[in-house]
Motif scaffolding. Structure first.
Motif, PDB file in Angstrom:
ATOM      1  N   ASN A  13      12.943 -10.078  -8.212  1.00 36.87           N
ATOM      2  CA  ASN A  13      13.391 -11.070  -8.411  1.00 36.87           C
ATOM      3  C   ASN A  13      14.796 -10.766  -9.328  1.00 36.87           C
ATOM      4  OD1 ASN A  13      14.364 -13.370 -10.010  1.00 36.87           O
ATOM      5  ND2 ASN A  13      12.493 -13.812 -10.877  1.00 36.87           N
ATOM      6  N   PRO A  14      16.029 -10.765  -8.851  1.00 34.60           N
ATOM      7  CA  PRO A  14      17.025 -10.234  -9.391  1.00 34.60           C
ATOM      8  C   PRO A  14      17.425 -11.097 -10.788  1.00 34.60           C
ATOM      9  CG  PRO A  14      17.601 -10.565  -7.152  1.00 34.60           C
ATOM     10  CD  PRO A  14      16.279 -11.366  -7.478  1.00 34.60           C
ATOM     11  N   ALA A  15      16.933 -12.222 -11.062  1.00 30.60           N
ATOM     12  CA  ALA A  15      17.158 -12.769 -12.374  1.00 30.60           C
ATOM     13  C   ALA A  15      16.258 -12.437 -13.313  1.00 30.60           C
ATOM     14  CB  ALA A  15      16.994 -14.298 -12.209  1.00 30.60           C
ATOM     15  N   ASP A  16      15.409 -11.437 -13.007  1.00 23.39           N
ATOM     16  CA  ASP A  16      14.295 -11.017 -14.032  1.00 23.39           C
ATOM     17  C   ASP A  16      13.920  -9.666 -13.500  1.00 23.39           C
ATOM     18  OD1 ASP A  16      12.324 -10.354 -15.673  1.00 23.39           O
ATOM     19  OD2 ASP A  16      10.742 -11.597 -14.887  1.00 23.39           O
ATOM     20  N   PRO A  17      14.795  -8.596 -14.450  1.00 21.83           N
ATOM     21  CA  PRO A  17      14.710  -7.001 -13.979  1.00 21.83           C
ATOM     22  C   PRO A  17      13.214  -6.468 -14.491  1.00 21.83           C
ATOM     23  CG  PRO A  17      16.157  -7.686 -15.859  1.00 21.83           C
ATOM     24  CD  PRO A  17      15.859  -8.953 -15.260  1.00 21.83           C
ATOM     25  N   ASN A  18      12.622  -7.102 -15.222  1.00 19.08           N
ATOM     26  CA  ASN A  18      11.493  -6.801 -15.501  1.00 19.08           C
ATOM     27  C   ASN A  18      10.286  -7.003 -14.731  1.00 19.08           C
ATOM     28  OD1 ASN A  18      12.266  -5.606 -18.206  1.00 19.08           O
ATOM     29  ND2 ASN A  18      11.902  -7.504 -19.244  1.00 19.08           N
ATOM     30  N   HIS A  19      10.624  -7.918 -13.726  1.00 14.30           N
ATOM     31  CA  HIS A  19       9.483  -8.206 -12.502  1.00 14.30           C
ATOM     32  C   HIS A  19       9.776  -6.964 -11.675  1.00 14.30           C
ATOM     33  CE1 HIS A  19       7.916 -11.341  -9.443  1.00 14.30           C
ATOM     34  NE2 HIS A  19       7.149 -10.204  -9.506  1.00 14.30           N
ATOM     35  N   LEU A  20       8.919  -5.929 -11.674  1.00 15.07           N
ATOM     36  CA  LEU A  20       9.111  -4.761 -10.998  1.00 15.07           C
ATOM     37  C   LEU A  20       8.655  -4.650  -9.777  1.00 15.07           C
ATOM     38  CD1 LEU A  20       8.184  -2.071 -13.815  1.00 15.07           C
ATOM     39  CD2 LEU A  20      10.674  -2.936 -13.021  1.00 15.07           C
ATOM     40  N   ALA A  21       7.578  -5.457  -9.311  1.00  8.16           N
ATOM     41  CA  ALA A  21       6.808  -5.526  -7.970  1.00  8.16           C
ATOM     42  C   ALA A  21       6.168  -6.641  -7.879  1.00  8.16           C
ATOM     43  CB  ALA A  21       6.263  -4.330  -7.858  1.00  8.16           C
ATOM     44  N   SER A  22       6.127  -6.885  -6.405  1.00  9.49           N
ATOM     45  CA  SER A  22       5.110  -8.250  -5.816  1.00  9.49           C
ATOM     46  C   SER A  22       4.492  -7.387  -4.696  1.00  9.49           C
ATOM     47  CB  SER A  22       5.860  -9.312  -5.431  1.00  9.49           C
ATOM     48  OG  SER A  22       5.253 -10.227  -4.938  1.00  9.49           O
ATOM     49  N   VAL A  23       3.230  -7.457  -4.946  1.00  8.68           N
ATOM     50  CA  VAL A  23       2.424  -6.846  -4.030  1.00  8.68           C
ATOM     51  C   VAL A  23       1.444  -7.900  -3.164  1.00  8.68           C
ATOM     52  CG1 VAL A  23       0.441  -5.205  -3.608  1.00  8.68           C
ATOM     53  CG2 VAL A  23       2.018  -4.832  -5.481  1.00  8.68           C
ATOM     54  N   GLU A  24       1.788  -7.866  -1.842  1.00 12.49           N
ATOM     55  CA  GLU A  24       1.136  -8.649  -0.901  1.00 12.49           C
ATOM     56  C   GLU A  24      -0.255  -7.905  -0.052  1.00 12.49           C
ATOM     57  OE1 GLU A  24       3.760 -10.631   1.451  1.00 12.49           O
ATOM     58  OE2 GLU A  24       4.399 -11.991   0.210  1.00 12.49           O
ATOM     59  N   LEU A  25      -1.171  -8.494   0.279  1.00  9.56           N
ATOM     60  CA  LEU A  25      -2.232  -7.412   0.772  1.00  9.56           C
ATOM     61  C   LEU A  25      -2.571  -8.190   2.025  1.00  9.56           C
ATOM     62  CD1 LEU A  25      -4.306  -7.638  -2.604  1.00  9.56           C
ATOM     63  CD2 LEU A  25      -3.128  -5.590  -1.738  1.00  9.56           C
ATOM     64  N   LEU A  26      -2.999  -7.021   3.026  1.00  5.48           N
ATOM     65  CA  LEU A  26      -3.713  -7.262   4.272  1.00  5.48           C
ATOM     66  C   LEU A  26      -4.705  -6.246   4.292  1.00  5.48           C
ATOM     67  CD1 LEU A  26      -0.039  -6.742   6.110  1.00  5.48           C
ATOM     68  CD2 LEU A  26      -1.119  -8.953   5.406  1.00  5.48           C
ATOM     69  N   ARG A  27      -5.447  -6.952   5.415  1.00  4.48           N
ATOM     70  CA  ARG A  27      -6.870  -6.124   5.659  1.00  4.48           C
ATOM     71  C   ARG A  27      -6.469  -4.631   6.174  1.00  4.48           C
ATOM     72  NH1 ARG A  27     -11.844  -8.072   3.886  1.00  4.48           N
ATOM     73  NH2 ARG A  27     -12.100 -10.147   4.008  1.00  4.48           N
ATOM     74  N   HIS A  28      -7.604  -3.998   5.741  1.00  3.92           N
ATOM     75  CA  HIS A  28      -6.980  -2.654   6.124  1.00  3.92           C
ATOM     76  C   HIS A  28      -8.509  -1.549   6.112  1.00  3.92           C
ATOM     77  CE1 HIS A  28      -5.143   1.488   5.501  1.00  3.92           C
ATOM     78  NE2 HIS A  28      -5.894   1.616   4.462  1.00  3.92           N
ATOM     79  N   ARG A  29      -8.454  -0.715   7.226  1.00  6.44           N
ATOM     80  CA  ARG A  29      -9.731  -0.072   7.327  1.00  6.44           C
ATOM     81  C   ARG A  29      -9.165   1.558   6.450  1.00  6.44           C
ATOM     82  NH1 ARG A  29     -14.047   0.495  10.478  1.00  6.44           N
ATOM     83  NH2 ARG A  29     -13.046  -0.843  11.992  1.00  6.44           N
ATOM     84  N   PRO A  30      -9.913   1.821   5.366  1.00  2.00           N
ATOM     85  CA  PRO A  30      -9.682   3.039   4.527  1.00  2.00           C
ATOM     86  C   PRO A  30      -9.688   4.223   5.527  1.00  2.00           C
ATOM     87  CG  PRO A  30     -11.021   1.722   3.329  1.00  2.00           C
ATOM     88  CD  PRO A  30     -11.041   1.044   4.963  1.00  2.00           C
TER      89      PRO A  30
END
Length: 329
Positions: free
Chosen positions: A88-105
């Motif tokens: 979010n360029p309007a909010d420099p304190n918003h550092l990351a958005s994390v989306e999640l997908l199924r995964h085999r460790p």
């Protein structure tokens, strides 16, 4: 979260591991928000350290370490994290958005996740036992995959780091605002943040590399020999907020890799908190081609050393904002 994505217990388990990340003065300068389909990381300005970290570089690096911890935790729990940094360029304190997908460790992901609970900042002296080059190479390889370089400071470049650390200690000792801030964030006994007295040894004047002077140190350090820690400097090609965030992710990768093979670590930032000294390290260690973001002491702790007391962390409820559908998918 929505059906098909991690349940709330899984998300909170991952967050509980993420907040185990190291941070400047254990200030834990992060806030989290769970959206309907993602997890969001924010810098918390209320945790700022203006005398220690006037440009908030240490804070962003700390948040980057927490972001990597989160990714490692989710991977071990069966979820791959797709990270959108500074979404979010309007909010420099918003550092990351994390989306999640199924995964085999993978086995490596499970081992790194387990290392989160074992990693601690160990400020005691390290032994002269040699670190296999393959260990340092693996740490550097994982840092490079996250956009940072790792340079071992040896010979002349090590002298630059030591000289900068000594000069920083002198300058900070003459800065009353810095001393007051450090006193507020160290020597604690029952708080959920800050540097506890039980985790800091008494500095030794004869040490090659001066330690940060925390309040009321109580940690025993039975080592009689000089400190034989190796020094690793983590750098990035640029010095903007994105680069600092990535440096924190790389720092986390280095620390967890070291912990996984039994090495002790301690992150140093004091010489990098003064612009002139940071520039000296940039020129003398990184050949004026990268910006230093963190220094890591790394080595073997004596087998006779007592286990370190746990370092406190705030509970998840204290760092988790209420869910707001308009702020996260």
């Amino acid at each position: 979260m929505d059906h098909g994505l991690p349940d709330d217990d899984t998300v909170k388990t991952a967050l509980a591991l993420a907040v185990r990340a190291p941070s400047v003065h254990n200030s834990q300068p992060w806030r989290w928000r769970i959206g309907s389909r993602s997890v969001h990381l924010y810098l918390d300005p209320a945790r700022a350290l203006p005398a220690t970290d006037p440009d908030q570089r240490d804070m962003v690096v700390s948040c980057g370490a927490a972001l990597h911890h989160l990714r490692v935790a989710f991977a071990a729990l069966g979820w791959s994290a797709v990270v959108h940094r500074l979404p979010n360029p309007a909010d420099p304190n918003h550092l990351a958005s994390v989306e999640l997908l199924r995964h085999r460790p993978t086995q490596a992901e499970v081992e790194l996740s387990a290392a989160i609970l074992h990693r601690q900042t160990d400020r005691r002296h390290y032994t002269s036992w040699e670190i296999p080059s393959g260990y340092l190479g693996l740490a550097a390889e994982r840092a490079a995959a996250l956009g940072a370089i790792v340079r071992r400071a040896s010979d002349r470049s090590r002298e630059h780091v030591i000289a900068a650390a000594r000069a920083a200690a002198v300058q900070h000792a003459m800065n009353p605002e810095y001393r007051f801030e450090l006193a507020n964030w160290s020597g604690r006994h029952s708080a959920v943040d800050g540097v506890p007295a039980r985790n800091t040894p008494t500095p030794r004047p004869e040490d090659e590399l001066p330690a940060r002077t925390f309040v009321a140190p109580q940690l025993g350090d039975a080592a009689q020999e000089p400190d034989f820690a190796e020094l690793l400097v983590i750098g990035t090609s640029a010095d903007d907020r994105l680069s600092r965030l990535r440096a924190g992710e790389a720092l986390s990768a280095v620390l967890l890799t070291a912990t996984n093979v039994g090495l002790a670590t301690c992150v140093l930032t004091e010489p990098l908190e003064i612009p002139d000294l940071r520039r000296d390290i940039r020129i003398g260690v990184l050949d004026d081609s990268s910006y230093p973001q963190a220094i890591v002491r790394i080595g073997w702790i004596p087998t006779s050393a007592e286990p370190l007391p746990p370092t406190p962390r705030r509970v998840i409820a204290d760092v988790l904002d209420p869910f707001e559908p308009s702020n996260g998918r």
